[in-house]
Design an enzyme around this catalytic site. Structure first.
Site, PDB file in Angstrom:
ATOM      1  N   GLU A 162       0.793  -1.280   0.063  1.00  0.00           N
ATOM      2  CA  GLU A 162      -0.040  -0.037  -0.017  1.00  0.00           C
ATOM      3  C   GLU A 162       0.833   1.459   0.056  1.00  0.00           C
ATOM      4  O   GLU A 162       0.578   2.181   0.752  1.00  0.00           O
ATOM      5  CB  GLU A 162      -0.882   0.136   1.275  1.00  0.00           C
ATOM      6  CG  GLU A 162      -1.939  -0.889   1.089  1.00  0.00           C
ATOM      7  CD  GLU A 162      -2.743  -1.174   2.523  1.00  0.00           C
ATOM      8  OE1 GLU A 162      -3.759  -1.501   2.296  1.00  0.00           O
ATOM      9  OE2 GLU A 162      -2.157  -0.870   3.478  1.00  0.00           O
TER      10      GLU A 162
HETATM   11  C1  TNX Z   1      -4.375  -4.123   4.679  1.00  0.00           C
HETATM   12  S1  TNX Z   1      -2.741  -6.337   4.096  1.00  0.00           S
HETATM   13  C2  TNX Z   1      -2.972  -3.952   5.318  1.00  0.00           C
HETATM   14  C3  TNX Z   1      -2.964  -3.268   6.497  1.00  0.00           C
HETATM   15  C4  TNX Z   1      -4.282  -3.038   7.153  1.00  0.00           C
HETATM   16  C5  TNX Z   1      -5.330  -4.390   6.697  1.00  0.00           C
HETATM   17  C6  TNX Z   1      -6.323  -4.468   7.572  1.00  0.00           C
HETATM   18  C7  TNX Z   1      -1.663  -5.253   4.089  1.00  0.00           C
HETATM   19  C8  TNX Z   1      -0.286  -5.858   3.690  1.00  0.00           C
HETATM   20  N1  TNX Z   1      -1.830  -3.981   4.661  1.00  0.00           N
HETATM   21  O1  TNX Z   1      -2.115  -2.060   6.520  1.00  0.00           O
HETATM   22  O2  TNX Z   1      -4.020  -3.149   8.677  1.00  0.00           O
HETATM   23  O3  TNX Z   1      -5.393  -4.283   5.464  1.00  0.00           O
HETATM   24  O4  TNX Z   1      -7.246  -5.637   7.502  1.00  0.00           O
END
Ligand code: TNX
Length: 538
Positions: free
Chosen positions: A344
């Site tokens: 992300e």
């Molecule tokens: C996605 S999965 C994220 C996290 C959040 C999560 C909540 C991932 C690698 N990143 O930053 O905490 O979703 O479900």
């Protein structure tokens, strides 16, 4: 002694013991006078295959073994085997009330033996018959996993911390068992909410029961930096000073972190530490203004948005920072892996992301560790030997899935954490109290009923190194919350990592899983009583 985190149920235990006609006086194992053995009740021993994860092969038959006040735990003359023997004794003594001395050498009783088997580094063989139970393994990890199986073959009341009536029967026969995958992980996000060393230990003990062998700690995120770094002290003292919702946060000193690593090691789990970058870095950016492209430190963050922060990819000081952090972290970490996040990074341009990963992955190698990254890493060039942790969903675009599959065909290993299957922070249903729902609702069957071996189209099965169940903690802030989100889903993921695909069967699994309920109750684990599982009546 293993820590016991539960409300003592002394009264209930005393009543049970009284009902069985046993004197509780002198029942404590240290007091020397073990209670008399209860009469052999007409109670059947747990079938050898009623274990989670399902053993690879079971050959049931013959006379059960009965643990009595005279039972000894016999270990090979090695420090590691003795340690497993002491662990087993710590599990068995409080509820049996027996002395269970750990001694070296052969003979009747419970025997933990190191020896050649064809069952790999973590496999074991368990032979049970009239005169004893013998667990044989190539290494201590195998003995330890065998001990977890033995534990589950005993009545759930063996998990109580006060004397119980027994009888303590282990069904006769042989189990030969070894894991399908070498990477069987669980992740705990200690950044969104901080969890103390004792809370992490409690989770480690729960993971060990299901033969999980990796504890991935998500040590940094926008809301908090949770590990002391000597060369950048404000990361922890300032960056660790809050959490989601604005609570006080916290961080691990190096001694704390080493204690987690040691404790995990004593349960045969390897810690995989994660420092998430270049996104998810607000806590670091808030702690040191120079890490920001504009030289201005943002405020600390206590919300739950993602994707708004990035290290400054064009500044040299960023790489001094990364080098220092990875060096100090690698020095504290005996395990093979170091996770660099990489998910992300919505505030980092694609070009910057690729440049950043090209520069950072060699730093991990320089300090002797193997890179793990969230699967977005496959959008850059994964280092040789790197593992990509796939967290997509059924609805993830074909293009993104293919990017990961292509990397797998090119030699990047995969750890599978599909969010709509194994994210332990997803709500079970719309009505369950904790969790998020962006990946959908994940009931128990859904989290179990898939095959890691052929999950991602176009990825060779041989690229799959294993599975991991992440627990993000935006909505999770206590051990009771962890229990509720992890149980009963975590054991299913552990089984996908351990058991051969040939044992996969929801209808059989749900019966084995149901039998775990009373064990969790005895351990003080508050779980979600999913209507999909035929739990024994309360
Ligand atoms: C996605 S999965 C994220 C996290 C959040 C999560 C909540 C991932 C690698 N990143 O930053 O905490 O979703 O479900």
């Amino acid at each position: 002694m293993r820590p016991r985190h539960r409300t003592p149920r002394l009264l209930g235990s005393l009543l049970l013991v009284a009902a069985a006609g046993i004197s509780v006086a002198g029942a404590a194992p240290v007091a020397g006078a073990a209670p008399a053995d209860p009469p052999a009740a007409a109670k059947a021993a747990t079938p050898l295959d009623r274990v989670v994860p399902a053993p690879a092969s079971v050959d049931a038959g013959g006379t059960p073994y009965r643990i009595t006040s005279g039972t000894r735990i016999r270990v090979d003359d090695s420090r590691e085997a003795r340690r497993v023997g002491e662990y087993l004794a710590d599990v068995l003594r409080p509820s049996t009330g027996y002395r269970l001395p750990v001694t070296s050498g052969g003979g009747a009783g419970i025997r933990l033996k190191l020896g050649a088997t064809s069952l790999g580094a973590e496999g074991y063989r368990l032979d049970s018959g009239k005169s004893g139970v013998t667990i044989t393994a190539k290494g201590p990890a195998g003995l330890f996993h065998g001990v977890q199986t033995l534990r589950q073959l005993l009545p759930a009341s063996v998990e109580e911390d006060s004397v119980q009536p027994g009888p303590w029967l282990v069904a006769g026969g042989t189990i030969e068992d070894q894991p399908r995958y070498g990477y069987r992980g669980a992740m705990l996000d200690v950044a969104r909410h901080f969890f103390t060393v004792d809370q992490v230990k409690r989770y480690i003990d729960q993971l060990a029961l299901y033969k999980v062998n990796k504890l991935h700690l998500h040590l940094s995120d926008d809301q908090g930096w949770r590990l002391a770094i000597d060369s950048w002290p404000r990361l922890a003292t300032y960056g660790g000073s809050t959490q989601v919702g604005g609570g006080p946060g916290g961080y691990y000193t190096k001694a704390d972190y080493k204690e987690i690593v040691r404790y995990a090691g004593s349960r045969h789990l390897e810690v995989v530490p994660e420092i998430d970058m270049p996104g998810h870095t607000n806590a670091a950016l808030a702690s040191y203004a120079e890490l920001n492209c504009d030289g201005v430190a943002p405020p600390l963050y206590t919300g739950t948005e993602v994707g708004f922060s990035s290290l400054c990819v064009s500044k040299d000081v960023t790489y001094d920072f990364v080098d220092d952090v990875i060096r100090e972290l690698a020095a504290l970490t005996p395990g093979k892996y170091l996770h660099i996040g990489g998910d992300e990074a919505h505030s980092t341009s694609h070009e910057d992301y690729v440049a950043f990963m090209d520069r950072v992955q060699p730093v991990v190698a320089k300090y002797g560790k193997t890179v793990v990254g969230w699967h977005q890493l496959t959008g850059a060039t994964p280092a040789k030997g790197a593992l990509a942790q796939y967290w997509g969903l059924d609805s993830t675009s074909a293009e993104e899935k293919e990017r990961v599959a292509a990397a797998a065909r090119n030699g990047t290993g995969l750890v599978l954490s599909p969010a709509d299957r194994v994210y332990l922070d997803m709500k079970y249903t719309k009505d369950t109290p904790l969790g998020l729902d962006w990946a959908g609702y994940v009931e128990v069957r859904r989290s179990y009923d898939w095959d890691p071996g052929n999950y991602l189209a176009g990825a060779p099965g041989s690229a799959v190194q294993g599975v991991e169940a992440p627990l993000w903690t935006e909505t999770v802030s206590t051990s009771a919350h962890i229990d509720y989100m992890a149980f009963p889903r975590l054991p299913g993921v552990a089984e996908l990592g351990w058991s051969p695909a040939s044992t996969h069967d929801w209808d059989a699994y749900k019966v084995r899983l149901a039998a775990q309920g009373p064990r969790w109750e005895a351990l003080g684990i508050g779980y979600y009583r999913s209507p999909q599982v035929p739990w024994p009546a309360e």
